[in-house]
Design a protein around this motif. Structure first.
Motif, PDB file in Angstrom:
ATOM      1  N   GLN A  29      54.571  15.070  58.082  1.00  0.00           N
ATOM      2  CA  GLN A  29      54.565  15.469  56.674  1.00  0.00           C
ATOM      3  C   GLN A  29      53.519  14.731  55.846  1.00  0.00           C
ATOM      4  OE1 GLN A  29      58.623  14.790  55.507  1.00  0.00           O
ATOM      5  NE2 GLN A  29      59.351  16.658  56.495  1.00  0.00           N
ATOM      6  N   LEU A  30      53.235  13.501  56.197  1.00  0.00           N
ATOM      7  CA  LEU A  30      52.281  12.666  55.459  1.00  0.00           C
ATOM      8  C   LEU A  30      51.240  12.098  56.428  1.00  0.00           C
ATOM      9  CD1 LEU A  30      55.013  10.736  53.440  1.00  0.00           C
ATOM     10  CD2 LEU A  30      53.661  12.664  52.621  1.00  0.00           C
ATOM     11  N   PRO A  31      50.273  12.909  56.841  1.00  0.00           N
ATOM     12  CA  PRO A  31      49.314  12.482  57.869  1.00  0.00           C
ATOM     13  C   PRO A  31      48.588  11.168  57.577  1.00  0.00           C
ATOM     14  CG  PRO A  31      49.092  14.823  57.461  1.00  0.00           C
ATOM     15  CD  PRO A  31      50.025  14.281  56.410  1.00  0.00           C
ATOM     16  N   TRP A  32      48.430  10.797  56.318  1.00  0.00           N
ATOM     17  CA  TRP A  32      47.731   9.547  55.999  1.00  0.00           C
ATOM     18  C   TRP A  32      48.478   8.330  56.532  1.00  0.00           C
ATOM     19  CZ3 TRP A  32      50.460   6.192  52.952  1.00  0.00           C
ATOM     20  CH2 TRP A  32      51.508   6.721  52.205  1.00  0.00           C
ATOM     21  N   LEU A  33      49.768   8.450  56.840  1.00  0.00           N
ATOM     22  CA  LEU A  33      50.526   7.327  57.406  1.00  0.00           C
ATOM     23  C   LEU A  33      50.127   7.002  58.845  1.00  0.00           C
ATOM     24  CD1 LEU A  33      54.174   8.106  56.198  1.00  0.00           C
ATOM     25  CD2 LEU A  33      52.698   6.253  55.430  1.00  0.00           C
ATOM     26  N   ARG A  34      49.524   7.951  59.540  1.00  0.00           N
ATOM     27  CA  ARG A  34      49.182   7.771  60.958  1.00  0.00           C
ATOM     28  C   ARG A  34      48.287   6.562  61.197  1.00  0.00           C
ATOM     29  NH1 ARG A  34      48.002  14.177  62.288  1.00  0.00           N
ATOM     30  NH2 ARG A  34      50.073  14.878  61.619  1.00  0.00           N
ATOM     31  N   GLU A  93      47.902  18.233  68.704  1.00  0.00           N
ATOM     32  CA  GLU A  93      47.955  16.893  68.120  1.00  0.00           C
ATOM     33  C   GLU A  93      49.089  16.793  67.108  1.00  0.00           C
ATOM     34  OE1 GLU A  93      44.701  14.646  65.693  1.00  0.00           O
ATOM     35  OE2 GLU A  93      43.940  15.030  67.716  1.00  0.00           O
ATOM     36  N   ASN A  94      49.234  17.830  66.282  1.00  0.00           N
ATOM     37  CA  ASN A  94      50.315  17.840  65.294  1.00  0.00           C
ATOM     38  C   ASN A  94      51.688  17.904  65.949  1.00  0.00           C
ATOM     39  OD1 ASN A  94      48.616  17.594  63.117  1.00  0.00           O
ATOM     40  ND2 ASN A  94      48.432  19.789  62.812  1.00  0.00           N
ATOM     41  N   GLU A  95      51.809  18.615  67.068  1.00  0.00           N
ATOM     42  CA  GLU A  95      53.093  18.668  67.774  1.00  0.00           C
ATOM     43  C   GLU A  95      53.478  17.280  68.289  1.00  0.00           C
ATOM     44  OE1 GLU A  95      53.795  21.787  70.584  1.00  0.00           O
ATOM     45  OE2 GLU A  95      52.831  23.263  69.302  1.00  0.00           O
ATOM     46  N   ASP A  96      52.487  16.516  68.722  1.00  0.00           N
ATOM     47  CA  ASP A  96      52.753  15.136  69.147  1.00  0.00           C
ATOM     48  C   ASP A  96      53.340  14.335  67.985  1.00  0.00           C
ATOM     49  OD1 ASP A  96      52.753  13.540  71.369  1.00  0.00           O
ATOM     50  OD2 ASP A  96      50.670  12.929  71.207  1.00  0.00           O
ATOM     51  N   TRP A  97      52.802  14.545  66.781  1.00  0.00           N
ATOM     52  CA  TRP A  97      53.291  13.830  65.609  1.00  0.00           C
ATOM     53  C   TRP A  97      54.660  14.328  65.171  1.00  0.00           C
ATOM     54  CZ3 TRP A  97      51.767   9.308  64.345  1.00  0.00           C
ATOM     55  CH2 TRP A  97      50.471   8.902  64.663  1.00  0.00           C
ATOM     56  N   ASP A  98      54.999  15.592  65.465  1.00  0.00           N
ATOM     57  CA  ASP A  98      56.342  16.105  65.147  1.00  0.00           C
ATOM     58  C   ASP A  98      57.417  15.343  65.913  1.00  0.00           C
ATOM     59  OD1 ASP A  98      55.494  18.013  63.340  1.00  0.00           O
ATOM     60  OD2 ASP A  98      55.376  19.609  64.843  1.00  0.00           O
TER      61      ASP A  98
END
Length: 127
Positions: A29-34, A93-98
């Motif tokens: 939800q907040l990609p900048w946290l990565r 890549e986004n699925e990994d973050w999910d």
């Protein structure tokens, strides 16, 4: 909670329940946290675990490849356009973050001993 029960005493649990936030997908939800959780050069959680094989990422990629092959084979020739490589890479890549989530609670919160669904596993750390 900090004023009523600063030491998190178990006998105060009924008056001061300690609930926790379970499975917040903050990094999706907040990609900048990565940037706070990845070492330099890594783009996904799986890529940051050197020496540890992460099968989640591999299974997601294989199922996406199978899905694309099935769609291509089941549609009329030329009518199906698979996503371009950049779009597909970003989606994976986004699925990994999910799958990378935050569990947050006040001091003294607990969860019962349990098994997660589907043989799920997790790397947990406390801050």
């Amino acid at each position: 909670l900090e004023k009523k029960d600063p030491d998190g005493e178990e006998h105060n649990a009924a008056q001061c329940p300690r609930l926790y936030l379970n499975g917040w997908p903050a990094f999706a939800q907040l990609p900048w946290l990565r940037g706070y959780v990845l070492p330099d050069g890594a783009t996904t959680p799986a890529a940051s675990m050197q020496g540890i094989e992460d099968l989640n990422s591999l299974l997601i990629r294989e199922s996406e490849a199978l899905r694309e092959s099935l769609l291509e084979g089941l549609t009329a020739r030329g009518s199906y356009q698979p996503p371009d490589k950049e779009e597909q890479t970003q989606k994976l890549e986004n699925e990994d973050w999910d799958l990378t989530k935050i569990f947050m609670s006040p001091k003294g919160a607990i969860t019962r001993l349990h098994y997660d669904n589907g043989g799920a596993h997790a790397w947990l750390s406390q801050v």
